[in-house]
Design a protein around this motif. Structure first.
Motif, PDB file in Angstrom:
ATOM      1  N   GLY A   1      38.439 -36.017 -14.047  1.00 41.06           N
ATOM      2  CA  GLY A   1      38.576 -36.633 -12.732  1.00 41.06           C
ATOM      3  C   GLY A   1      39.929 -36.328 -12.117  1.00 41.06           C
ATOM      4  N   ALA A   2      40.969 -36.414 -12.929  1.00 43.19           N
ATOM      5  CA  ALA A   2      42.311 -36.108 -12.453  1.00 43.19           C
ATOM      6  C   ALA A   2      42.398 -34.650 -12.026  1.00 43.19           C
ATOM      7  CB  ALA A   2      43.344 -36.420 -13.533  1.00 43.19           C
ATOM      8  N   SER A   3      41.790 -33.755 -12.805  1.00 43.31           N
ATOM      9  CA  SER A   3      41.804 -32.332 -12.462  1.00 43.31           C
ATOM     10  C   SER A   3      41.061 -32.086 -11.153  1.00 43.31           C
ATOM     11  CB  SER A   3      41.159 -31.505 -13.577  1.00 43.31           C
ATOM     12  OG  SER A   3      41.923 -31.604 -14.746  1.00 43.31           O
ATOM     13  N   THR A   4      39.932 -32.763 -10.974  1.00 46.64           N
ATOM     14  CA  THR A   4      39.163 -32.610  -9.745  1.00 46.64           C
ATOM     15  C   THR A   4      39.965 -33.103  -8.546  1.00 46.64           C
ATOM     16  OG1 THR A   4      37.097 -32.855 -10.958  1.00 46.64           O
ATOM     17  CG2 THR A   4      37.002 -33.232  -8.588  1.00 46.64           C
ATOM     18  N   ARG A   5      40.627 -34.249  -8.691  1.00 48.39           N
ATOM     19  CA  ARG A   5      41.454 -34.768  -7.595  1.00 48.39           C
ATOM     20  C   ARG A   5      42.605 -33.809  -7.287  1.00 48.39           C
ATOM     21  NH1 ARG A   5      40.374 -39.381 -10.403  1.00 48.39           N
ATOM     22  NH2 ARG A   5      42.392 -39.409 -11.438  1.00 48.39           N
ATOM     23  N   ALA A   6      43.229 -33.257  -8.331  1.00 50.55           N
ATOM     24  CA  ALA A   6      44.335 -32.325  -8.120  1.00 50.55           C
ATOM     25  C   ALA A   6      43.849 -31.077  -7.396  1.00 50.55           C
ATOM     26  CB  ALA A   6      44.974 -31.960  -9.457  1.00 50.55           C
ATOM     27  N   LEU A   7      42.691 -30.543  -7.807  1.00 48.54           N
ATOM     28  CA  LEU A   7      42.146 -29.351  -7.139  1.00 48.54           C
ATOM     29  C   LEU A   7      41.811 -29.646  -5.686  1.00 48.54           C
ATOM     30  CD1 LEU A   7      39.705 -27.340  -9.438  1.00 48.54           C
ATOM     31  CD2 LEU A   7      41.715 -26.523  -8.228  1.00 48.54           C
ATOM     32  N   THR A   8      41.214 -30.801  -5.427  1.00 48.09           N
ATOM     33  CA  THR A   8      40.870 -31.176  -4.052  1.00 48.09           C
ATOM     34  C   THR A   8      42.126 -31.214  -3.186  1.00 48.09           C
ATOM     35  OG1 THR A   8      38.955 -32.427  -4.809  1.00 48.09           O
ATOM     36  CG2 THR A   8      39.791 -32.950  -2.611  1.00 48.09           C
ATOM     37  N   SER A   9      43.198 -31.766  -3.737  1.00 49.56           N
ATOM     38  CA  SER A   9      44.464 -31.830  -3.012  1.00 49.56           C
ATOM     39  C   SER A   9      45.015 -30.428  -2.732  1.00 49.56           C
ATOM     40  CB  SER A   9      45.469 -32.645  -3.825  1.00 49.56           C
ATOM     41  OG  SER A   9      46.734 -32.600  -3.231  1.00 49.56           O
ATOM     42  N   VAL A  10      44.957 -29.564  -3.741  1.00 48.24           N
ATOM     43  CA  VAL A  10      45.474 -28.204  -3.577  1.00 48.24           C
ATOM     44  C   VAL A  10      44.599 -27.414  -2.597  1.00 48.24           C
ATOM     45  CG1 VAL A  10      45.970 -26.050  -4.792  1.00 48.24           C
ATOM     46  CG2 VAL A  10      46.614 -28.203  -5.806  1.00 48.24           C
TER      47      VAL A  10
ATOM     48  N   LEU B   1      48.610 -11.476 -10.162  1.00 52.73           N
ATOM     49  CA  LEU B   1      49.347 -12.269  -9.174  1.00 52.73           C
ATOM     50  C   LEU B   1      50.000 -11.357  -8.138  1.00 52.73           C
ATOM     51  CD1 LEU B   1      51.087 -14.971 -11.426  1.00 52.73           C
ATOM     52  CD2 LEU B   1      49.067 -15.268  -9.979  1.00 52.73           C
ATOM     53  N   GLY B   2      50.654 -10.309  -8.623  1.00 51.91           N
ATOM     54  CA  GLY B   2      51.316  -9.383  -7.706  1.00 51.91           C
ATOM     55  C   GLY B   2      50.345  -8.674  -6.787  1.00 51.91           C
ATOM     56  N   HIS B   3      49.229  -8.233  -7.331  1.00 54.42           N
ATOM     57  CA  HIS B   3      48.234  -7.520  -6.526  1.00 54.42           C
ATOM     58  C   HIS B   3      47.640  -8.430  -5.453  1.00 54.42           C
ATOM     59  CE1 HIS B   3      45.202  -4.412  -5.776  1.00 54.42           C
ATOM     60  NE2 HIS B   3      44.392  -5.422  -5.573  1.00 54.42           N
ATOM     61  N   LEU B   4      47.235  -9.625  -5.857  1.00 53.75           N
ATOM     62  CA  LEU B   4      46.543 -10.516  -4.931  1.00 53.75           C
ATOM     63  C   LEU B   4      47.477 -11.218  -3.957  1.00 53.75           C
ATOM     64  CD1 LEU B   4      43.994 -12.029  -7.444  1.00 53.75           C
ATOM     65  CD2 LEU B   4      43.513 -10.424  -5.585  1.00 53.75           C
ATOM     66  N   ASN B   5      48.708 -11.440  -4.348  1.00 54.05           N
ATOM     67  CA  ASN B   5      49.656 -12.109  -3.472  1.00 54.05           C
ATOM     68  C   ASN B   5      50.370 -11.118  -2.557  1.00 54.05           C
ATOM     69  OD1 ASN B   5      52.762 -13.576  -3.435  1.00 54.05           O
ATOM     70  ND2 ASN B   5      50.984 -14.797  -2.862  1.00 54.05           N
ATOM     71  N   GLY B   6      50.226  -9.834  -2.844  1.00 56.55           N
ATOM     72  CA  GLY B   6      50.915  -8.812  -2.068  1.00 56.55           C
ATOM     73  C   GLY B   6      50.063  -8.241  -0.956  1.00 56.55           C
ATOM     74  N   SER B   7      50.604  -7.259  -0.301  1.00 57.54           N
ATOM     75  CA  SER B   7      49.935  -6.651   0.848  1.00 57.54           C
ATOM     76  C   SER B   7      48.750  -5.781   0.449  1.00 57.54           C
ATOM     77  CB  SER B   7      50.934  -5.817   1.654  1.00 57.54           C
ATOM     78  OG  SER B   7      51.462  -4.786   0.843  1.00 57.54           O
ATOM     79  N   GLY B   8      48.610  -5.465  -0.831  1.00 54.41           N
ATOM     80  CA  GLY B   8      47.514  -4.618  -1.277  1.00 54.41           C
ATOM     81  C   GLY B   8      46.206  -5.354  -1.504  1.00 54.41           C
ATOM     82  N   SER B   9      46.210  -6.669  -1.360  1.00 53.22           N
ATOM     83  CA  SER B   9      44.998  -7.447  -1.605  1.00 53.22           C
ATOM     84  C   SER B   9      43.959  -7.168  -0.529  1.00 53.22           C
ATOM     85  CB  SER B   9      45.318  -8.945  -1.622  1.00 53.22           C
ATOM     86  OG  SER B   9      44.136  -9.696  -1.763  1.00 53.22           O
ATOM     87  N   PRO B  10      42.722  -6.847  -0.917  1.00 50.76           N
ATOM     88  CA  PRO B  10      41.687  -6.521   0.067  1.00 50.76           C
ATOM     89  C   PRO B  10      41.273  -7.701   0.939  1.00 50.76           C
ATOM     90  CG  PRO B  10      40.772  -6.546  -2.154  1.00 50.76           C
ATOM     91  CD  PRO B  10      42.249  -6.713  -2.284  1.00 50.76           C
ATOM     92  N   MET B  11      41.615  -8.926   0.550  1.00 50.83           N
ATOM     93  CA  MET B  11      41.227 -10.106   1.334  1.00 50.83           C
ATOM     94  C   MET B  11      42.428 -10.762   1.989  1.00 50.83           C
ATOM     95  SD  MET B  11      38.300 -11.699  -1.099  1.00 50.83           S
ATOM     96  CE  MET B  11      37.527 -12.659   0.175  1.00 50.83           C
ATOM     97  N   GLY B  12      43.522 -10.064   2.046  1.00 52.53           N
ATOM     98  CA  GLY B  12      44.736 -10.666   2.569  1.00 52.53           C
ATOM     99  C   GLY B  12      45.473 -11.396   1.464  1.00 52.53           C
ATOM    100  N   GLN B  13      46.644 -11.878   1.786  1.00 57.04           N
ATOM    101  CA  GLN B  13      47.485 -12.523   0.780  1.00 57.04           C
ATOM    102  C   GLN B  13      46.808 -13.773   0.227  1.00 57.04           C
ATOM    103  OE1 GLN B  13      51.601 -12.970   1.778  1.00 57.04           O
ATOM    104  NE2 GLN B  13      51.826 -14.779   0.488  1.00 57.04           N
ATOM    105  N   VAL B  14      46.750 -13.851  -1.085  1.00 57.59           N
ATOM    106  CA  VAL B  14      46.212 -15.017  -1.772  1.00 57.59           C
ATOM    107  C   VAL B  14      47.394 -15.800  -2.333  1.00 57.59           C
ATOM    108  CG1 VAL B  14      44.749 -15.824  -3.674  1.00 57.59           C
ATOM    109  CG2 VAL B  14      44.096 -13.777  -2.382  1.00 57.59           C
ATOM    110  N   ASP B  15      47.457 -17.089  -1.997  1.00 54.95           N
ATOM    111  CA  ASP B  15      48.543 -17.945  -2.477  1.00 54.95           C
ATOM    112  C   ASP B  15      48.089 -18.961  -3.510  1.00 54.95           C
ATOM    113  OD1 ASP B  15      50.610 -16.863  -0.887  1.00 54.95           O
ATOM    114  OD2 ASP B  15      49.939 -18.037   0.834  1.00 54.95           O
ATOM    115  N   MET B  16      46.774 -19.132  -3.671  1.00 55.94           N
ATOM    116  CA  MET B  16      46.276 -20.137  -4.604  1.00 55.94           C
ATOM    117  C   MET B  16      45.489 -19.480  -5.724  1.00 55.94           C
ATOM    118  SD  MET B  16      43.971 -23.456  -3.890  1.00 55.94           S
ATOM    119  CE  MET B  16      43.279 -24.374  -5.238  1.00 55.94           C
ATOM    120  N   PHE B  17      45.898 -19.802  -6.959  1.00 50.74           N
ATOM    121  CA  PHE B  17      45.288 -19.238  -8.155  1.00 50.74           C
ATOM    122  C   PHE B  17      44.828 -20.381  -9.056  1.00 50.74           C
ATOM    123  CE2 PHE B  17      48.401 -16.371  -6.454  1.00 50.74           C
ATOM    124  CZ  PHE B  17      47.739 -15.157  -6.452  1.00 50.74           C
TER     125      PHE B  17
END
Length: 182
Positions: A13-22, A134-150
């Motif tokens: 439950g705590a994990s679910t609440r934390a994910l919902t917040s994030v 992390l570097g690939h997805l958070n950088g400019s090379g990511s095909p879906m744009g910058q990803v900040d949440m993992f």
């Protein structure tokens, strides 16, 4: 007599609440869900693979429901599944589902490392794969744009959690990942 409530439910439950917040903090940006698999066999060089499935926020519930339908519930462990024929078929079905171009905005990226002889717990390989993803997805090379949440599965103990946090910090210090990445 008080009814016993297992701690795992409270933690879930705590994990679910934390994910919902994030998720709320992340807004309409894509989210990367990371998972790992590995192979260690005596007499062979093993490997470690970490994959990320990147999903647009508007597709998250749709994709989650589809995956739950394929695996038959909330639990899936690829390393275990690959040990059986049924599990291998289900894994292929999952990959086909994630590859389906039917208006779903899903991207699958994987990084693999050979295990070094002295990497008995595959932590070096995990760190290298995590930094790469992390570097690939958070950088400019990511095909879906910058990803900040993992989103990663919780590690077995605090020492392992600390190793992952250190790996992320090293990626930030090396300029591979922005400080905003979570």
């Amino acid at each position: 007599m008080a009814k016993y409530r297992p701690r795992i439910r409270e933690q879930a439950g705590a994990s679910t609440r934390a994910l919902t917040s994030v998720y709320s903090y992340n807004g309409d940006r894509p989210v990367a869900y990371l998972d790992e698999t590995y192979r260690i066999e005596a007499g062979t060089s093993g490997y470690y693979v970490m994959s990320a499935v990147v999903i647009e926020s508007g597709q998250r519930d749709f994709v989650r429901d589809g995956i739950k339908g394929i695996v038959g519930g909330n639990y899936w462990h690829t390393t275990d599944a690959l040990q059986t024929e049924v599990g291998r078929r289900t894994t292929c079905e999952l990959l086909d589902y994630l590859n389906d171009p039917e208006d779903r905005e899903v991207c699958l990226i994987a990084h693999q490392r050979r295990l070094a002889e002295n990497d008995l717990r595959w932590e070096e390989a995990r760190a290298a794969c995590l930094k790469s993803l992390l570097g690939h997805l958070n950088g400019s090379g990511s095909p879906m744009g910058q990803v900040d949440m993992f989103v990663l599965e919780k590690r077995l103990n605090q020492s392992m959690v600390n190793r992952d946090a250190k790996t992320k910090d090293e990626a930030v210090q090396a300029g591979l990942v922005s400080k905003q990445a979570r």
